[in-house]
Design an enzyme around this catalytic site. Sequence first.
Site, PDB file in Angstrom:
ATOM      1  N   LYS A   1       0.846  -1.197   0.000  1.00  0.00           N
ATOM      2  CA  LYS A   1       0.000   0.000   0.000  1.00  0.00           C
ATOM      3  C   LYS A   1       0.889   1.258   0.000  1.00  0.00           C
ATOM      4  O   LYS A   1       0.682   2.175  -0.766  1.00  0.00           O
ATOM      5  CB  LYS A   1      -0.910  -0.034   1.235  1.00  0.00           C
ATOM      6  CG  LYS A   1      -1.891   1.081   1.307  1.00  0.00           C
ATOM      7  CD  LYS A   1      -2.792   0.899   2.517  1.00  0.00           C
ATOM      8  CE  LYS A   1      -3.455   2.230   2.841  1.00  0.00           C
ATOM      9  NZ  LYS A   1      -4.159   2.200   4.116  1.00  0.00           N
TER      10      LYS A   1
ATOM     11  N   GLU B   1      10.941  -4.678   3.722  1.00  0.00           N
ATOM     12  CA  GLU B   1      11.014  -6.057   3.237  1.00  0.00           C
ATOM     13  C   GLU B   1      10.606  -6.132   1.770  1.00  0.00           C
ATOM     14  O   GLU B   1      11.276  -6.788   0.954  1.00  0.00           O
ATOM     15  CB  GLU B   1      10.072  -6.956   4.069  1.00  0.00           C
ATOM     16  CG  GLU B   1      10.495  -7.177   5.503  1.00  0.00           C
ATOM     17  CD  GLU B   1       9.999  -6.091   6.457  1.00  0.00           C
ATOM     18  OE1 GLU B   1       9.631  -4.974   5.992  1.00  0.00           O
ATOM     19  OE2 GLU B   1       9.999  -6.344   7.670  1.00  0.00           O
TER      20      GLU B   1
ATOM     21  N   GLY C   1      -4.510  -1.910   5.734  1.00  0.00           N
ATOM     22  CA  GLY C   1      -3.698  -3.037   5.253  1.00  0.00           C
ATOM     23  C   GLY C   1      -4.297  -4.390   5.625  1.00  0.00           C
ATOM     24  O   GLY C   1      -4.403  -5.295   4.807  1.00  0.00           O
ATOM     25  N   ARG C   2      -4.729  -4.522   6.883  1.00  0.00           N
ATOM     26  CA  ARG C   2      -5.234  -5.831   7.326  1.00  0.00           C
ATOM     27  C   ARG C   2      -6.643  -6.121   6.832  1.00  0.00           C
ATOM     28  O   ARG C   2      -7.194  -7.178   7.117  1.00  0.00           O
ATOM     29  CB  ARG C   2      -5.122  -5.949   8.849  1.00  0.00           C
ATOM     30  CG  ARG C   2      -5.724  -4.802   9.640  1.00  0.00           C
ATOM     31  CD  ARG C   2      -5.293  -4.871  11.103  1.00  0.00           C
ATOM     32  NE  ARG C   2      -5.664  -3.699  11.874  1.00  0.00           N
ATOM     33  CZ  ARG C   2      -4.961  -2.572  11.928  1.00  0.00           C
ATOM     34  NH1 ARG C   2      -3.860  -2.435  11.213  1.00  0.00           N
ATOM     35  NH2 ARG C   2      -5.343  -1.557  12.688  1.00  0.00           N
TER      36      ARG C   2
ATOM     37  N   GLU D   1      -3.166  -6.168  15.760  1.00  0.00           N
ATOM     38  CA  GLU D   1      -2.819  -4.811  15.295  1.00  0.00           C
ATOM     39  C   GLU D   1      -3.965  -3.860  15.599  1.00  0.00           C
ATOM     40  O   GLU D   1      -3.752  -2.671  15.820  1.00  0.00           O
ATOM     41  CB  GLU D   1      -2.547  -4.798  13.778  1.00  0.00           C
ATOM     42  CG  GLU D   1      -1.086  -4.808  13.452  1.00  0.00           C
ATOM     43  CD  GLU D   1      -0.727  -4.420  12.025  1.00  0.00           C
ATOM     44  OE1 GLU D   1      -1.614  -4.155  11.192  1.00  0.00           O
ATOM     45  OE2 GLU D   1       0.473  -4.385  11.737  1.00  0.00           O
TER      46      GLU D   1
ATOM     47  N   HIS E   1      -1.977 -32.579  19.457  1.00  0.00           N
ATOM     48  CA  HIS E   1      -0.815 -33.384  19.838  1.00  0.00           C
ATOM     49  C   HIS E   1       0.342 -32.516  20.304  1.00  0.00           C
ATOM     50  O   HIS E   1       1.476 -32.969  20.363  1.00  0.00           O
ATOM     51  CB  HIS E   1      -0.411 -34.279  18.661  1.00  0.00           C
ATOM     52  CG  HIS E   1      -1.564 -35.154  18.240  1.00  0.00           C
ATOM     53  ND1 HIS E   1      -1.820 -36.374  18.817  1.00  0.00           N
ATOM     54  CD2 HIS E   1      -2.577 -34.921  17.362  1.00  0.00           C
ATOM     55  CE1 HIS E   1      -2.921 -36.886  18.296  1.00  0.00           C
ATOM     56  NE2 HIS E   1      -3.404 -36.017  17.410  1.00  0.00           N
TER      57      HIS E   1
ATOM     58  N   LYS F   1      10.647  -0.084  13.232  1.00  0.00           N
ATOM     59  CA  LYS F   1      11.115   0.187  11.861  1.00  0.00           C
ATOM     60  C   LYS F   1      12.161   1.307  11.868  1.00  0.00           C
ATOM     61  O   LYS F   1      13.203   1.206  11.226  1.00  0.00           O
ATOM     62  CB  LYS F   1       9.942   0.634  10.977  1.00  0.00           C
ATOM     63  CG  LYS F   1       8.917  -0.434  10.708  1.00  0.00           C
ATOM     64  CD  LYS F   1       7.871   0.106   9.740  1.00  0.00           C
ATOM     65  CE  LYS F   1       6.672  -0.800   9.637  1.00  0.00           C
ATOM     66  NZ  LYS F   1       5.586  -0.253   8.847  1.00  0.00           N
TER      67      LYS F   1
END
Length: 540
Positions: free
Chosen positions: A204, A210, A265-266, A351, A382, A510
Amino acid sequence: MTSETLALSRAAAIRQLQAHFEEQKWSLRELFATDPQRVENFSCEAAGIYLDFSKNHLRQDTLQLLIDYAEEQNLNSKISALLSGASINNTERRPALHTALRFQGDAKTEHERAVADCRVQMQRFANKVHSKEWLGFNGKPIRHIVNIGIGGSDLGPRMVVEALTPWHRDSIHVHFVANIDGADLSDTLEDLNPEETLFIIASKSFSTLETRENALSARRWILAAGSNEKQLAQHFVAVSSNIVAAQDFGITPENIFPIWDWVGGRYSLWSAIGLPIILACGYSVYKALLAGAHSMDNHFAQAPLQENLPVLLALIQFWYRQCWSTKSQVVLPYAQRLSKFPAWMQQLDMESLGKSVDRDGKPLGYPSGGVVWGAEGTNGQHSFHQLLHQGTDLIPADFIAIKQPTSELHEQHRWLLACCISQSQALLRGKSLHDARQELEEAGYTHREAHSLAPHKAIPGNRPSNTLILEKLDPHHLGALLALYEHKVFSSGCLLGINPFDQWGVELGKQLSSQIYQSAEAAIPENWDSSTRSLMEKLL
Ligand SMILES: O=P(O)(O)OC[C@H]1O[C@H](O)[C@H](O)[C@@H](O)[C@@H]1O
């Protein structure tokens, strides 16, 4: 009501709920024993999703207190404000209109018209790729799509593409790269042919570290394979609201798919961030996903609070967090193809709700969002289910079951469902000391041995869970499920009095990472803590 009155009423309501909690003497087993209609009274269905919330520490009066609280907090008008595009994200001064991304029928608003144009752009692009009209620099059709993005530009489409595996087209393989760790990109590219590979740079902001670094490496990989600068356009498209930065990277304007500042974003998988879904499964699948989400939007908008699935889930979470002091909640999809659902949920919930101040910036004075975690069933049984059953923490669970088999192995599906049901039953029932002792004696232990081992075998039970049932794991039901949790998180934000749409907490890390990266080349500032300095010396 003013924001101050709302804050006062929040504090008073939480105290009232806590008093109700202190008075409660009932166990889940008693609640079931005394009410033969309990499941009917504590279950709901909407948009193809059934919710059984009867295995919770709720009586009708508890639920009423919670509903009263939601009403006092004007939840209904906040839902309307969200859906009508009011500037509900108050700190960033903008609406949160992800619901406009899944509008059906004719576009009516300015936002919907922009979305409609983008849908046409995506459909045309996908058609070109699918029909092999879109060619790489050597004239070969595209066979591999690599989505480079992180956070909301990764988790949603990655999860949906995996969930909808049966709809995948044979001719296209979609991959996802997120991590700055070069192993993510290099392992993914290992078996791919650059001539047949197209990258989607999904960001966005188009400024995420990254994504930028992975995109630059991908660019070098295509150039090294023999493409020239101009031909790069055949291998890179972008999804971004930062058109200038995407163009500076070398992406041609017609290959940039827009996303707008009113899409968080999410919440973005419904936007062009969902392009990998269209490429993997086709446009009609994406449309069905949107339609499923839209039907949940309608339910959220129209259903009374006491029958509103997202609101009920939020109220239950609120009750446990505020009164039972729970620290975490676990999400357990009993579906292999939903293995990435918990990671998507984590970003959505943590978030959004990981805040310490209310909408006006005042300290909350009560807990906000807790930890969300989980994994696909039955695998977790398990490993970590031990802690759910016998640990000291109470961890409310959401089980998600799919009624129709997701493979040809129908018998295994029956086992999967039996396991799912048995886990919520075990959490509810537990095993008394007496039963544990008896079981041991029946297994041949002496009375004395049985006595000493029984406390290790006893299980407290009385632990709460919700069970959600989807008829099928298809695009429509999946869309509804995701929208359900989106609206749950929004409702939780309203109940807590916080803004669930910003995430400024992630910024400091960041900023520091770039300071650390740059300082490692020069002198490390002396006033930094000694641990950080020492780690830099050792690692950088
Ligand atoms: O899409 P981008 O701008 O690259 O952002 C990707 C992600 O990065 C940020 O750090 C945020 O915490 C996320 O909410 C966001 O989804």
